[in-house]
Design a protein around this motif. Structure first.
Motif, PDB file in Angstrom:
ATOM      1  N   LEU A  17       0.872  -1.169   0.000  1.00 36.86           N
ATOM      2  CA  LEU A  17       0.000   0.000   0.000  1.00 36.86           C
ATOM      3  C   LEU A  17       0.914   1.224   0.000  1.00 36.86           C
ATOM      4  O   LEU A  17       1.899   1.232   0.728  1.00 36.86           O
ATOM      5  CB  LEU A  17      -0.814  -0.049   1.303  1.00 36.86           C
ATOM      6  CG  LEU A  17      -2.112   0.714   1.450  1.00 36.86           C
ATOM      7  CD1 LEU A  17      -3.121   0.287   0.396  1.00 36.86           C
ATOM      8  CD2 LEU A  17      -2.673   0.470   2.848  1.00 36.86           C
ATOM      9  N   ARG A 185      -9.493   4.923   1.133  1.00 35.73           N
ATOM     10  CA  ARG A 185     -10.023   5.827   0.094  1.00 35.73           C
ATOM     11  C   ARG A 185      -9.209   7.105   0.050  1.00 35.73           C
ATOM     12  O   ARG A 185      -8.915   7.640  -1.020  1.00 35.73           O
ATOM     13  CB  ARG A 185     -11.487   6.187   0.389  1.00 35.73           C
ATOM     14  CG  ARG A 185     -12.480   5.082   0.135  1.00 35.73           C
ATOM     15  CD  ARG A 185     -13.920   5.575   0.289  1.00 35.73           C
ATOM     16  NE  ARG A 185     -14.171   6.207   1.591  1.00 35.73           N
ATOM     17  CZ  ARG A 185     -14.379   5.551   2.731  1.00 35.73           C
ATOM     18  NH1 ARG A 185     -14.364   4.229   2.733  1.00 35.73           N
ATOM     19  NH2 ARG A 185     -14.594   6.197   3.857  1.00 35.73           N
ATOM     20  N   LYS A 188      -5.930   6.519  -1.624  1.00 36.41           N
ATOM     21  CA  LYS A 188      -6.140   6.519  -3.078  1.00 36.41           C
ATOM     22  C   LYS A 188      -6.263   7.952  -3.597  1.00 36.41           C
ATOM     23  O   LYS A 188      -5.723   8.309  -4.644  1.00 36.41           O
ATOM     24  CB  LYS A 188      -7.439   5.740  -3.387  1.00 36.41           C
ATOM     25  CG  LYS A 188      -7.657   5.446  -4.840  1.00 36.41           C
ATOM     26  CD  LYS A 188      -6.895   4.209  -5.218  1.00 36.41           C
ATOM     27  CE  LYS A 188      -6.993   3.907  -6.691  1.00 36.41           C
ATOM     28  NZ  LYS A 188      -6.102   2.796  -7.040  1.00 36.41           N
ATOM     29  N   GLU A 191      -2.965   9.779  -3.765  1.00 33.01           N
ATOM     30  CA  GLU A 191      -2.195   9.246  -4.894  1.00 33.01           C
ATOM     31  C   GLU A 191      -2.675   9.922  -6.186  1.00 33.01           C
ATOM     32  O   GLU A 191      -1.873  10.338  -7.022  1.00 33.01           O
ATOM     33  CB  GLU A 191      -2.441   7.736  -4.972  1.00 33.01           C
ATOM     34  CG  GLU A 191      -1.227   6.953  -5.341  1.00 33.01           C
ATOM     35  CD  GLU A 191      -1.530   5.467  -5.478  1.00 33.01           C
ATOM     36  OE1 GLU A 191      -2.693   5.038  -5.416  1.00 33.01           O
ATOM     37  OE2 GLU A 191      -0.558   4.725  -5.662  1.00 33.01           O
ATOM     38  N   THR A 192      -3.989  10.027  -6.322  1.00 37.97           N
ATOM     39  CA  THR A 192      -4.570  10.687  -7.506  1.00 37.97           C
ATOM     40  C   THR A 192      -4.129  12.148  -7.579  1.00 37.97           C
ATOM     41  O   THR A 192      -3.905  12.694  -8.652  1.00 37.97           O
ATOM     42  CB  THR A 192      -6.115  10.619  -7.435  1.00 37.97           C
ATOM     43  OG1 THR A 192      -6.492   9.261  -7.268  1.00 37.97           O
ATOM     44  CG2 THR A 192      -6.757  11.181  -8.687  1.00 37.97           C
ATOM     45  N   TYR A 305      -8.735   0.765   0.115  1.00 39.11           N
ATOM     46  CA  TYR A 305      -7.971   1.259  -1.047  1.00 39.11           C
ATOM     47  C   TYR A 305      -8.375   0.480  -2.298  1.00 39.11           C
ATOM     48  O   TYR A 305      -8.654   1.069  -3.342  1.00 39.11           O
ATOM     49  CB  TYR A 305      -6.477   1.087  -0.740  1.00 39.11           C
ATOM     50  CG  TYR A 305      -5.532   1.488  -1.850  1.00 39.11           C
ATOM     51  CD1 TYR A 305      -5.076   2.811  -1.956  1.00 39.11           C
ATOM     52  CD2 TYR A 305      -5.062   0.555  -2.767  1.00 39.11           C
ATOM     53  CE1 TYR A 305      -4.198   3.169  -2.964  1.00 39.11           C
ATOM     54  CE2 TYR A 305      -4.176   0.913  -3.775  1.00 39.11           C
ATOM     55  CZ  TYR A 305      -3.741   2.226  -3.857  1.00 39.11           C
ATOM     56  OH  TYR A 305      -2.863   2.587  -4.860  1.00 39.11           O
ATOM     57  N   ASP A 306      -8.453  -0.852  -2.160  1.00 38.22           N
ATOM     58  CA  ASP A 306      -8.818  -1.684  -3.308  1.00 38.22           C
ATOM     59  C   ASP A 306     -10.250  -1.399  -3.763  1.00 38.22           C
ATOM     60  O   ASP A 306     -10.532  -1.337  -4.954  1.00 38.22           O
ATOM     61  CB  ASP A 306      -8.675  -3.181  -2.957  1.00 38.22           C
ATOM     62  CG  ASP A 306      -7.205  -3.566  -2.824  1.00 38.22           C
ATOM     63  OD1 ASP A 306      -6.332  -2.820  -3.325  1.00 38.22           O
ATOM     64  OD2 ASP A 306      -6.919  -4.606  -2.196  1.00 38.22           O
ATOM     65  N   ALA A 308     -11.769   1.320  -3.542  1.00 41.37           N
ATOM     66  CA  ALA A 308     -11.832   2.645  -4.178  1.00 41.37           C
ATOM     67  C   ALA A 308     -11.265   2.578  -5.598  1.00 41.37           C
ATOM     68  O   ALA A 308     -11.335   3.531  -6.342  1.00 41.37           O
ATOM     69  CB  ALA A 308     -11.068   3.672  -3.345  1.00 41.37           C
TER      70      ALA A 308
END
Ligand SMILES: Cc1cc2nc3c(=O)[nH]c(=O)nc-3n(C[C@H](O)[C@H](O)[C@H](O)COP(=O)(O)O)c2cc1C
Length: 308
Positions: A17, A185, A188, A191-192, A305-306, A308
């Motif tokens: 992660l 989330r 994620k 990261e975006t 996370y997955d 999302a």
């Protein structure tokens, strides 16, 4: 010399992660670091948490022996402020044990770059403004940790989204972002937004491996973001403190409006007095509601996370 891109890619390849269990004063010990690394996120700790140089050596040796190449790597957080007395001894241990990442705080990164680059490691500077970000890069940092508004411990003033955007306008290297991240989330999302890693302190603050006492744990479980006071009164730097602990310590709103003098020249365990009686958490504190191990937190984060 360090090949920044290749080293960052190698570090990422070892994580499940894109997240770091962030260093926390009087909270993180070797057990938390090892549990984080074994669960697949980078485990980090403030060197100053070890009471003595001998204990620091023991902690590092314990972590280094436990964390293998199949685990996420560990990182050390160092105070590089010139008034911090144990700096040379800590740097000697960095040279000896060669952690892949060193995160500098409360001072410039230039005091560690020669040593860390000498063995191919990366230096990240903890910063809370674009001005300090530029300064840290000028002083040789390979990457930045952006501490944003809402973070636990010493917090930032700036909102995460514009802070990332402004820094990304002049820096395209390794970026870690922290402040209020409490779910997979949110990992994620950062990261975006352009971060390589999310930096999570509060989410791990009350885990079984944490060094805090049970009253502190209970207060974390019971608190939400409105139960915090941002103040410079405790350490001189802006920090987020749990109101219930402020009141229990007998501090008034006037006390909390004051600014304390920053001083690391005494051994840090002087300032530990303040941190022991007034307890810190970040605005993501509402995501922590009950007993969990580090591995359980990471498993939840990974599932979120997955999803999302
Ligand atoms: C109780 C506590 C103690 C902290 N102590 C340190 C520290 O010693 N050194 C440091 O660089 N950051 C410290 N931090 C900040 C974290 O490393 C990280 O920046 C922050 O926790 C991220 O925000 P979050 O708490 O909202 O996840 C501390 C945070 C907390 C909650």
């Amino acid at each position: 010399m360090t090949d920044t891109k290749a080293t960052l890619a190698a570090i990422k390849a070892r994580t499940k992660l894109p997240a770091i269990c962030a260093p926390m004063f009087l909270v993180t010990g070797p057990e938390m670091v090892i549990a984080a690394c074994k669960s697949g996120v980078i485990g980090s700790f403030p060197a100053t948490n070890a009471r003595t140089e001998d204990q620091l050596r023991d902690w590092i040796a314990q972590i280094d022996a436990a964390v293998g190449p199949a685990d996420a790597p560990w990182a050390m957080n160092m105070i590089t402020h010139t008034s911090y007395g144990r700096f040379d001894a800590e740097l000697a241990l960095v040279a000896e044990f060669q952690p892949g990442m060193v995160i500098t705080a409360l001072g410039g990164p230039h005091r560690v770059t020669d040593v860390v680059h000498g063995y191919g490691g990366l230096v990240f500077a903890d910063v809370n403004s674009p001005r300090f970000a530029r300064k840290a890069l000028d002083k040789g940092a390979d990457g930045l940790v952006l501490v944003c508004s809402g973070a636990g411990g010493h917090t930032g003033d700036y909102a995460m989204m514009p802070f990332i955007d402004e820094v990304r306008s002049f820096f395209d290297g390794p970026l870690i972002v922290g402040g209020g991240i409490g779910t997979g989330r949110a990992i994620k999302a950062v990261e975006t937004l352009g971060a390589d890693f999310a930096y999570l302190g509060t989410r791990f603050l009350a885990t079984e491996e944490s060094l805090i006492n049970d009253a502190y744990r209970q207060m974390v479980w019971d608190s939400g973001m409105e139960d915090l006071i941002a103040s410079r009164a405790i350490t001189g730097a802006l920090g987020n403190w749990m109101r219930a602990s402020v009141e229990a310590a007998g501090l008034t709103p006037e006390d909390m409006a004051a600014t304390a003098k920053i001083d690391f020249s005494q051994d840090m365990h002087n300032s530990a007095k303040a941190w022991k009686s007034v307890w810190s958490a970040g605005q993501g504190v509402g995501t922590v509601t009950g007993r969990e191990t580090v591995a359980e937190v990471v498993a939840k984060l990974a599932a979120e996370y997955d999803a999302a």
